[in-house]
Design an enzyme around this catalytic site. Structure first.
Site, PDB file in Angstrom:
ATOM      1  N   HIS A 226       0.858  -1.194   0.000  1.00  0.00           N
ATOM      2  CA  HIS A 226       0.000   0.000   0.000  1.00  0.00           C
ATOM      3  C   HIS A 226       0.897   1.248   0.000  1.00  0.00           C
ATOM      4  CE1 HIS A 226      -3.411   2.518   0.623  1.00  0.00           C
ATOM      5  NE2 HIS A 226      -3.638   2.345   1.913  1.00  0.00           N
ATOM      6  N   LYS A 259       7.286  -9.011  -6.281  1.00  0.00           N
ATOM      7  CA  LYS A 259       6.357  -7.921  -6.611  1.00  0.00           C
ATOM      8  C   LYS A 259       7.210  -6.707  -6.914  1.00  0.00           C
ATOM      9  CE  LYS A 259       2.315  -9.718  -5.095  1.00  0.00           C
ATOM     10  NZ  LYS A 259       1.365 -10.319  -6.024  1.00  0.00           N
ATOM     11  N   MET A 261       7.655  -3.063  -6.933  1.00  0.00           N
ATOM     12  CA  MET A 261       7.001  -1.959  -6.230  1.00  0.00           C
ATOM     13  C   MET A 261       6.699  -0.797  -7.175  1.00  0.00           C
ATOM     14  SD  MET A 261       6.650  -2.907  -3.121  1.00  0.00           S
ATOM     15  CE  MET A 261       6.358  -4.645  -3.507  1.00  0.00           C
ATOM     16  N   GLY A 262       5.486  -0.219  -6.997  1.00  0.00           N
ATOM     17  CA  GLY A 262       5.069   0.896  -7.838  1.00  0.00           C
ATOM     18  C   GLY A 262       4.287   0.465  -9.049  1.00  0.00           C
ATOM     19  N   PHE A 263       4.079  -0.857  -9.170  1.00  0.00           N
ATOM     20  CA  PHE A 263       3.300  -1.354 -10.313  1.00  0.00           C
ATOM     21  C   PHE A 263       2.113  -2.179  -9.823  1.00  0.00           C
ATOM     22  CE2 PHE A 263       5.848  -0.216 -13.993  1.00  0.00           C
ATOM     23  CZ  PHE A 263       7.081   0.066 -13.424  1.00  0.00           C
ATOM     24  N   HIS A 265      -2.363  -2.572  -9.349  1.00  0.00           N
ATOM     25  CA  HIS A 265      -3.380  -1.912  -8.518  1.00  0.00           C
ATOM     26  C   HIS A 265      -4.585  -2.822  -8.411  1.00  0.00           C
ATOM     27  CE1 HIS A 265      -6.078   1.176  -6.956  1.00  0.00           C
ATOM     28  NE2 HIS A 265      -4.995   1.847  -6.667  1.00  0.00           N
ATOM     29  N   ARG A 274      -4.040   8.635 -11.905  1.00  0.00           N
ATOM     30  CA  ARG A 274      -3.249   9.760 -11.374  1.00  0.00           C
ATOM     31  C   ARG A 274      -1.838   9.814 -11.946  1.00  0.00           C
ATOM     32  NH1 ARG A 274      -4.256   7.303  -5.509  1.00  0.00           N
ATOM     33  NH2 ARG A 274      -3.729   5.513  -6.816  1.00  0.00           N
ATOM     34  N   ASP A 316       2.568   5.527  -6.856  1.00  0.00           N
ATOM     35  CA  ASP A 316       3.812   5.469  -6.095  1.00  0.00           C
ATOM     36  C   ASP A 316       5.035   5.444  -6.994  1.00  0.00           C
ATOM     37  OD1 ASP A 316       1.943   3.431  -3.926  1.00  0.00           O
ATOM     38  OD2 ASP A 316       2.616   5.471  -3.505  1.00  0.00           O
ATOM     39  N   ARG A 341      -2.880  12.017   2.881  1.00  0.00           N
ATOM     40  CA  ARG A 341      -4.063  11.156   2.968  1.00  0.00           C
ATOM     41  C   ARG A 341      -4.881  11.382   4.232  1.00  0.00           C
ATOM     42  NH1 ARG A 341      -5.370   6.533   0.075  1.00  0.00           N
ATOM     43  NH2 ARG A 341      -4.594   7.798  -1.635  1.00  0.00           N
ATOM     44  N   ARG A 360     -18.619  -5.459  10.529  1.00  0.00           N
ATOM     45  CA  ARG A 360     -18.288  -6.766  11.121  1.00  0.00           C
ATOM     46  C   ARG A 360     -18.652  -7.848  10.105  1.00  0.00           C
ATOM     47  NH1 ARG A 360     -18.149 -11.974  12.296  1.00  0.00           N
ATOM     48  NH2 ARG A 360     -17.865 -12.467  14.496  1.00  0.00           N
TER      49      ARG A 360
HETATM   50  C1  SDX Z   1      -1.537   2.042  -3.341  1.00  0.00           C
HETATM   51  O1  SDX Z   1      -6.267   0.744  -3.221  1.00  0.00           O
HETATM   52  C2  SDX Z   1      -5.775   1.885  -3.480  1.00  0.00           C
HETATM   53  O2  SDX Z   1      -6.424   2.772  -3.993  1.00  0.00           O
HETATM   54  C3  SDX Z   1      -4.327   2.062  -3.051  1.00  0.00           C
HETATM   55  C4  SDX Z   1      -3.668   3.359  -3.491  1.00  0.00           C
HETATM   56  C5  SDX Z   1      -4.290   4.553  -2.818  1.00  0.00           C
HETATM   57  O3  SDX Z   1      -4.242   5.642  -3.393  1.00  0.00           O
HETATM   58  O4  SDX Z   1      -4.747   4.406  -1.651  1.00  0.00           O
HETATM   59  O5  SDX Z   1      -3.802   3.502  -4.901  1.00  0.00           O
HETATM   60  C6  SDX Z   1      -2.190   3.361  -3.133  1.00  0.00           C
HETATM   61  O6  SDX Z   1      -1.462   1.273  -2.423  1.00  0.00           O
HETATM   62  C7  SDX Z   1      -1.063   1.664  -4.717  1.00  0.00           C
HETATM   63  C8  SDX Z   1      -0.426   0.238  -4.737  1.00  0.00           C
HETATM   64  C9  SDX Z   1       0.993   0.331  -4.191  1.00  0.00           C
HETATM   65  N1  SDX Z   1       1.568  -1.048  -4.069  1.00  0.00           N
HETATM   66  C10 SDX Z   1       2.564  -1.473  -4.862  1.00  0.00           C
HETATM   67  O7  SDX Z   1       3.046  -0.827  -5.784  1.00  0.00           O
HETATM   68  C11 SDX Z   1       3.084  -2.867  -4.490  1.00  0.00           C
HETATM   69  C12 SDX Z   1       3.214  -3.735  -5.733  1.00  0.00           C
HETATM   70  N2  SDX Z   1       1.868  -4.048  -6.234  1.00  0.00           N
HETATM   71  C13 SDX Z   1       1.298  -5.355  -5.987  1.00  0.00           C
HETATM   72  O8  SDX Z   1       1.636  -5.850  -4.722  1.00  0.00           O
HETATM   73  C14 SDX Z   1      -0.169  -5.438  -6.398  1.00  0.00           C
HETATM   74  O9  SDX Z   1      -0.270  -4.899  -7.644  1.00  0.00           O
HETATM   75  C15 SDX Z   1      -1.245  -4.860  -5.504  1.00  0.00           C
HETATM   76  C16 SDX Z   1      -1.159  -5.391  -4.130  1.00  0.00           C
HETATM   77  C17 SDX Z   1      -1.169  -3.377  -5.493  1.00  0.00           C
HETATM   78  C18 SDX Z   1      -2.592  -5.239  -6.095  1.00  0.00           C
HETATM   79  O10 SDX Z   1      -2.591  -6.567  -6.150  1.00  0.00           O
HETATM   80  P1  SDX Z   1      -3.941  -7.420  -6.331  1.00  0.00           P
HETATM   81  O11 SDX Z   1      -5.049  -6.644  -6.884  1.00  0.00           O
HETATM   82  O12 SDX Z   1      -4.185  -8.121  -5.047  1.00  0.00           O
HETATM   83  O13 SDX Z   1      -3.527  -8.363  -7.434  1.00  0.00           O
HETATM   84  P2  SDX Z   1      -2.636  -9.624  -7.242  1.00  0.00           P
HETATM   85  O14 SDX Z   1      -1.554  -9.332  -6.230  1.00  0.00           O
HETATM   86  O15 SDX Z   1      -3.508 -10.778  -7.014  1.00  0.00           O
HETATM   87  O16 SDX Z   1      -1.931  -9.674  -8.661  1.00  0.00           O
HETATM   88  C19 SDX Z   1      -2.571 -10.345  -9.740  1.00  0.00           C
HETATM   89  C20 SDX Z   1      -1.420 -10.967 -10.516  1.00  0.00           C
HETATM   90  C21 SDX Z   1      -0.566 -11.870  -9.629  1.00  0.00           C
HETATM   91  O17 SDX Z   1       0.047 -12.823 -10.454  1.00  0.00           O
HETATM   92  P3  SDX Z   1      -0.382 -14.386 -10.248  1.00  0.00           P
HETATM   93  O18 SDX Z   1      -0.039 -14.673  -8.788  1.00  0.00           O
HETATM   94  O19 SDX Z   1      -1.889 -14.428 -10.497  1.00  0.00           O
HETATM   95  O20 SDX Z   1       0.449 -15.106 -11.242  1.00  0.00           O
HETATM   96  O21 SDX Z   1      -0.526  -9.930 -10.980  1.00  0.00           O
HETATM   97  C22 SDX Z   1       0.743 -10.079 -10.348  1.00  0.00           C
HETATM   98  C23 SDX Z   1       0.532 -10.968  -9.139  1.00  0.00           C
HETATM   99  O22 SDX Z   1       1.718 -11.670  -8.826  1.00  0.00           O
HETATM  100  N3  SDX Z   1       1.189  -8.776  -9.923  1.00  0.00           N
HETATM  101  C24 SDX Z   1       2.457  -8.399  -9.850  1.00  0.00           C
HETATM  102  C25 SDX Z   1       2.445  -7.091  -9.405  1.00  0.00           C
HETATM  103  N4  SDX Z   1       1.167  -6.700  -9.208  1.00  0.00           N
HETATM  104  C26 SDX Z   1       0.396  -7.740  -9.522  1.00  0.00           C
HETATM  105  N5  SDX Z   1       3.605  -9.091 -10.134  1.00  0.00           N
HETATM  106  C27 SDX Z   1       4.758  -8.392  -9.947  1.00  0.00           C
HETATM  107  N6  SDX Z   1       4.808  -7.104  -9.514  1.00  0.00           N
HETATM  108  C28 SDX Z   1       3.688  -6.427  -9.226  1.00  0.00           C
HETATM  109  N7  SDX Z   1       3.753  -5.152  -8.808  1.00  0.00           N
END
Ligand code: SDX
Length: 374
Positions: A226, A259, A261-263, A265, A274, A316, A341, A360
């Protein structure tokens, strides 16, 4: 119950209504109280955006002047907050210091009603304005303390964004730097039921207090999945070092299922609404700094990862390098996210309280069948 479909992570689950913001992945858009965030970032001081989120309308010139005056009068820290920070370990993470300081503000709350003329009706709005005004001074103090530098008092002749940079660096920033910083704050301010905002709403739904809800939200935002991602983005860019290292680095990272970072959503699946605005703001700093190496690295990593995985940058990704070029320590990036925020969090806390239902959810049990102590 066994045939109930479980929505892990509440993915895709609509749990309540909100009038504060609309995140629309279909149109890749974000509205704050109906205004496109791009228009607000292009035209509004951050104080006006905070007012909009809380009140539902942009302030008139008179309302803005009155709010600015009140905000500026609330910036200075109680000496006991500085003593608290000094009592903390030097290597404590800035997010832990910010979370602790917010918790202390909650302990002061009773003494603030009278001092600030808060009545029962305006109590939470007064607290929201107070947190809004205090957080930049707390974050700047944490940054100065990390560098062993003397603290710099807030100035009431500077607007929110310029004062934030003044207190952090001890010199008046360029207009370009202030504008990039202000744009980042507007873009970070609010994003519907993200994890930290929903955390705040859960705590508010028990009719606990605003400070407790914000402390919980700070804890949620710290996580690298996050808000902590903006700090992690900078660590990734520094780990890769140069554009020519991107391909082998990504080969290894993807092989290790890291994962990046920065990619990615949870809501936006074809790009974060944004990013174009923050990307443009970052380019201003990249040009001004002459950091071609960072510009190339940033561009190549994005192009390469999008091409390979079809996963797009979130806010991010441009924010991390922008805060780096503004001069902040990497560990201060997420505390800046907190300061922005807190406007969205407090707006949601007040909205939850105004039409509350205890949050709940249910769980499906998959443990041991019923049994009895022998
Ligand atoms: C923020 O919710 C909001 O609005 C948040 C935010 C806000 O303004 O409040 O926008 C701010 O938190 C932005 C997000 C910042 N986080 C990161 O940059 C961390 C890296 N991102 C990932 O951890 C991921 O993209 C999430 C957690 C943000 C979202 O993940 P989801 O929706 O739970 O999706 P997922 O993890 O299930 O991914 C689906 C697939 C997976 O592959 P498989 O396991 O199905 O093979 O996509 C892959 C994931 O592994 N994947 C990534 C990836 N993001 C998704 N693989 C590598 N790198 C990534 N960044």
């Amino acid at each position: 119950m066994s045939d109930t479909e479980i929505k892990k992570g509440l993915a895709g689950v609509v749990v309540d209504e909100t009038a504060i913001s609309k995140v629309n992945p279909e149109t890749n858009s974000l509205l704050y109280r109906g205004y496109p965030v791009q228009e607000l970032a292009a035209t509004q001081p951050f104080e006006a955006v905070a007012y909009l989120l809380w009140h539902g309308e942009l302030p008139s010139a008179g309302q803005l002047a009155e709010f600015e005056q009140r905000e500026r009068s609330l910036r200075s820290l109680d000496p006991r907050t500085l003593q608290l920070l000094d009592a903390m370990p030097a290597d404590a993470h800035p997010m832990d210091l910010v979370r602790t300081a917010v918790s202390q503000l909650g302990a002061f709350d009773g003494t603030l009603h009278e001092a600030n003329g808060w009545t029962d009706r305006t109590l939470d709005l007064g607290r929201a304005e107070y947190l809004f005004a205090q957080l930049p001074t707390i974050v700047a103090a944490v940054q100065r303390r990390r560098r062993g530098l003397p603290l710099i008092a807030p100035r009431d002749d500077l607007d929110y964004s310029r004062n934030f940079l003044w207190m952090t660096f001890g010199e008046l920033p360029s207009d370009a730097a202030v504008d990039v910083f202000r744009v980042s704050l507007v873009l970070y301010a609010e994003h519907s039921f993200n994890a930290s905002t929903f955390t705040a709403r859960v705590i508010a739904s028990t009719t606990s207090d605003m400070y407790s809800a914000v402390v919980g939200a700070v804890g949620a935002l710290k996580g690298p999945l996050h808000g902590g991602a903006n700090e992690a983005v900078m660590h990734v860019l520094e780990e890769i070092g140069r554009a020519e290292n991107v391909v082998p680095w990504l080969d290894a990272a993807i092989a290790e299922k890291r994962k990046i970072m920065g990619f990615g959503h949870r809501v936006y699946k074809h790009g974060d609404s944004r990013v174009p605005t923050m990307h443009a703001a970052l380019q201003v700093l990249l040009e001004e700094s002459g950091r071609r190496d960072l510009a190339d690295l940033y561009a190549v990593l994005e192009a390469e990862f999008v091409a390979r995985k079809g996963i797009y940058p979130n806010l991010d990704y441009p924010s991390g390098p922008a805060y780096h070029l503004l001069g902040f320590d990497t560990e201060i990036f997420t505390p800046i996210f907190v300061a922005a925020r807190v406007t969205g969090w407090t707006a949601h806390i007040m909205e939850q309280s105004a039409s509350n239902a205890l949050i709940r959810p249910l769980s499906a049990y998959n443990g041991a069948e019923e049994r009895h102590v022998p």
